[in-house]
Design a protein around this motif. Structure first.
Motif, PDB file in Angstrom:
ATOM      1  N   GLN A 181      -0.447  -0.272  -1.293  1.00  0.00           N
ATOM      2  CA  GLN A 181      -0.089   0.875  -0.477  1.00  0.00           C
ATOM      3  C   GLN A 181      -1.320   1.463   0.201  1.00  0.00           C
ATOM      4  O   GLN A 181      -2.429   1.377  -0.328  1.00  0.00           O
ATOM      5  CB  GLN A 181       0.522   1.955  -1.374  1.00  0.00           C
ATOM      6  CG  GLN A 181       1.823   1.579  -2.031  1.00  0.00           C
ATOM      7  CD  GLN A 181       3.017   1.948  -1.177  1.00  0.00           C
ATOM      8  OE1 GLN A 181       2.977   2.933  -0.452  1.00  0.00           O
ATOM      9  NE2 GLN A 181       4.071   1.172  -1.268  1.00  0.00           N
ATOM     10  N   LYS A 182      -1.128   2.094   1.334  1.00  0.00           N
ATOM     11  CA  LYS A 182      -2.165   2.954   1.891  1.00  0.00           C
ATOM     12  C   LYS A 182      -2.283   4.183   1.001  1.00  0.00           C
ATOM     13  O   LYS A 182      -1.324   4.598   0.350  1.00  0.00           O
ATOM     14  CB  LYS A 182      -1.801   3.408   3.307  1.00  0.00           C
ATOM     15  CG  LYS A 182      -1.644   2.307   4.328  1.00  0.00           C
ATOM     16  CD  LYS A 182      -1.179   2.910   5.639  1.00  0.00           C
ATOM     17  CE  LYS A 182      -0.907   1.844   6.683  1.00  0.00           C
ATOM     18  NZ  LYS A 182      -0.366   2.419   7.939  1.00  0.00           N
ATOM     19  N   GLY A 186       2.973   4.356   2.310  1.00  0.00           N
ATOM     20  CA  GLY A 186       3.390   3.226   3.127  1.00  0.00           C
ATOM     21  C   GLY A 186       2.586   1.978   2.803  1.00  0.00           C
ATOM     22  O   GLY A 186       1.469   2.057   2.295  1.00  0.00           O
ATOM     23  N   VAL A 187       3.142   0.836   3.096  1.00  0.00           N
ATOM     24  CA  VAL A 187       2.498  -0.440   2.820  1.00  0.00           C
ATOM     25  C   VAL A 187       1.301  -0.616   3.753  1.00  0.00           C
ATOM     26  O   VAL A 187       1.361  -0.294   4.939  1.00  0.00           O
ATOM     27  CB  VAL A 187       3.495  -1.597   3.004  1.00  0.00           C
ATOM     28  CG1 VAL A 187       2.815  -2.948   2.847  1.00  0.00           C
ATOM     29  CG2 VAL A 187       4.630  -1.464   1.992  1.00  0.00           C
ATOM     30  N   GLY A 188       0.197  -1.137   3.218  1.00  0.00           N
ATOM     31  CA  GLY A 188      -1.013  -1.311   4.009  1.00  0.00           C
ATOM     32  C   GLY A 188      -1.452  -2.751   4.093  1.00  0.00           C
ATOM     33  O   GLY A 188      -0.835  -3.653   3.526  1.00  0.00           O
ATOM     34  N   GLU A 192       1.665  -4.975   5.749  1.00  0.00           N
ATOM     35  CA  GLU A 192       2.320  -4.012   6.638  1.00  0.00           C
ATOM     36  C   GLU A 192       2.943  -4.713   7.840  1.00  0.00           C
ATOM     37  O   GLU A 192       4.087  -4.432   8.220  1.00  0.00           O
ATOM     38  CB  GLU A 192       1.312  -2.966   7.097  1.00  0.00           C
ATOM     39  CG  GLU A 192       1.880  -1.916   8.024  1.00  0.00           C
ATOM     40  CD  GLU A 192       0.852  -0.882   8.431  1.00  0.00           C
ATOM     41  OE1 GLU A 192       1.251   0.139   9.030  1.00  0.00           O
ATOM     42  OE2 GLU A 192      -0.356  -1.092   8.167  1.00  0.00           O
ATOM     43  N   ARG A 318       7.003   2.342  -1.404  1.00  0.00           N
ATOM     44  CA  ARG A 318       6.682   2.551   0.003  1.00  0.00           C
ATOM     45  C   ARG A 318       7.387   3.788   0.550  1.00  0.00           C
ATOM     46  O   ARG A 318       8.497   4.121   0.152  1.00  0.00           O
ATOM     47  CB  ARG A 318       7.044   1.321   0.845  1.00  0.00           C
ATOM     48  CG  ARG A 318       8.534   1.110   1.095  1.00  0.00           C
ATOM     49  CD  ARG A 318       8.736  -0.166   1.902  1.00  0.00           C
ATOM     50  NE  ARG A 318      10.098  -0.355   2.333  1.00  0.00           N
ATOM     51  CZ  ARG A 318      11.027  -0.952   1.627  1.00  0.00           C
ATOM     52  NH1 ARG A 318      10.745  -1.419   0.427  1.00  0.00           N
ATOM     53  NH2 ARG A 318      12.249  -1.083   2.105  1.00  0.00           N
TER      54      ARG A 318
END
Length: 319
Positions: A181-182, A186-188, A192, A318
């Motif tokens: 995750q960031k 959210g997904v990083g 992403e 996420r």
């Protein structure tokens, strides 16, 4: 331990900073622009640095026990134009050379040096293979390969070589692409971009599907960094990669399973070559099998070695 982190606001740097603070270390985070106005946090101090100036780095190095150099432009942020490739390379080399010059100045003045330097690199150092079935297992002794990323990684690592001659314990960390995750939610990272078509039921393997995909979960990135900081008997090259290796087809299948979507629509390689050019060849259509041999020999135990679990855990949180 008092630790200076260069590149503290990036995808990896933000997580490493948080993890070290949670485990009782004090962090001096180098940031671009002004350090004023940032939210206070126990154990964390911000310091302004432009990523280039060796003189400006000298006061940041005083009274720290270790330095983590993660400074560098995001390699996946845009198509690799000539200007973009220069920015990717120079951002890394400028920081490495400035750090080396600052350490040399401290040494020449008879001032205390940090005991440890963790220098970032990437598994792209080893080169490119199209098929996981025939790709070699790349441990830390595997020679440097060919390609833009291999060249940049080699120069990046060499930029702080001099620190060892000054008596600083140096570990070079060759990171695989990170699943996580960031810090903002959210997904990083590379995941992403790969996730979006899956969410619209359009996901599938990229290119041939046979290319090797090395990966590592963010929890193992942060824990491995702390492990190498605290284990003062370690030095040299370390692959920061999950011990389980997959190809692109297997990765796409696991991603579809983790987000409850099918993995049925492959993305042809020629489409990515048209859109992304050389970037597609080196980041997506080819890969490496990077094995964490020295990290395991040093006694590190992986928290998230299974790809299915890593993807499920990441996507469950996420935003």
């Amino acid at each position: 331990m008092h630790i200076l982190i260069l590149g503290s606001s990036g995808f990896l740097g933000s997580h490493v900073t948080t993890h070290l603070l949670q485990h009782g270390h004090a962090v001096r985070a180098a940031v671009r622009g002004t350090a004023a106005g940032r939210p206070p946090q126990k154990g964390l101090a911000y310091a302004a640095w432009n990523g280039v100036d060796a003189v400006g780095l000298i006061p940041l190095l005083q009274d720290v026990d270790a330095v983590i150099n993660l400074q560098g432009e995001n390699i996946g942020a845009g198509r690799w134009t000539a200007a973009r490739k220069q920015a990717i390379a120079q951002s890394r080399l400028n920081a490495g050379h400035a750090l080396t010059a600052a350490l040399q100045t401290l040494h020449d003045r008879g001032l205390r040096l940090p005991r440890t330097l963790l220098q970032a690199s990437a598994c792209g150092y080893y080169g490119l293979w199209q098929d996981a079935a025939t790709a070699p297992d790349c441990n830390e002794t595997h020679p440097r390969g060919q390609g833009f990323l291999a060249d940049v990684c080699g120069l990046w690592e060499e930029s702080t070589n001099r620190a060892e001659a000054l008596g600083v314990r140096r570990c070079v960390l060759r990171f695989s692409p990170v699943v996580g995750q960031k810090s903002s939610g959210g997904v990083g990272g590379f995941l992403e971009r790969m996730l979006t078509p899956f969410l619209y039921f359009l996901g599938g393997p990229v290119g041939s599907g046979r290319q090797p995909v090395s990966w590592v979960h963010m929890s193992d990135v942060t824990r491995a960094v702390r492990f190498l900081l605290e284990r003062e008997d370690t030095q040299g090259i370390f692959n920061i990669s999950a011990p389980t290796q997959v190809n692109m087809r297997q990765f796409a299948r696991a991603l579809g399973k983790a987000c409850s979507r099918p993995s049925w629509l492959p993305v042809p390689g020629f489409v990515l070559r048209l859109v992304l050019g050389q970037m597609a060849e080196e980041l997506v259509l080819n890969g490496q099998k990077s094995l964490p041999v020295r990290l395991k020999l040093a006694g590190y135990s992986f928290q998230c070695p299974d790809l299915d679990h890593a993807l499920t855990e990441t996507l469950a949180r996420r935003a």
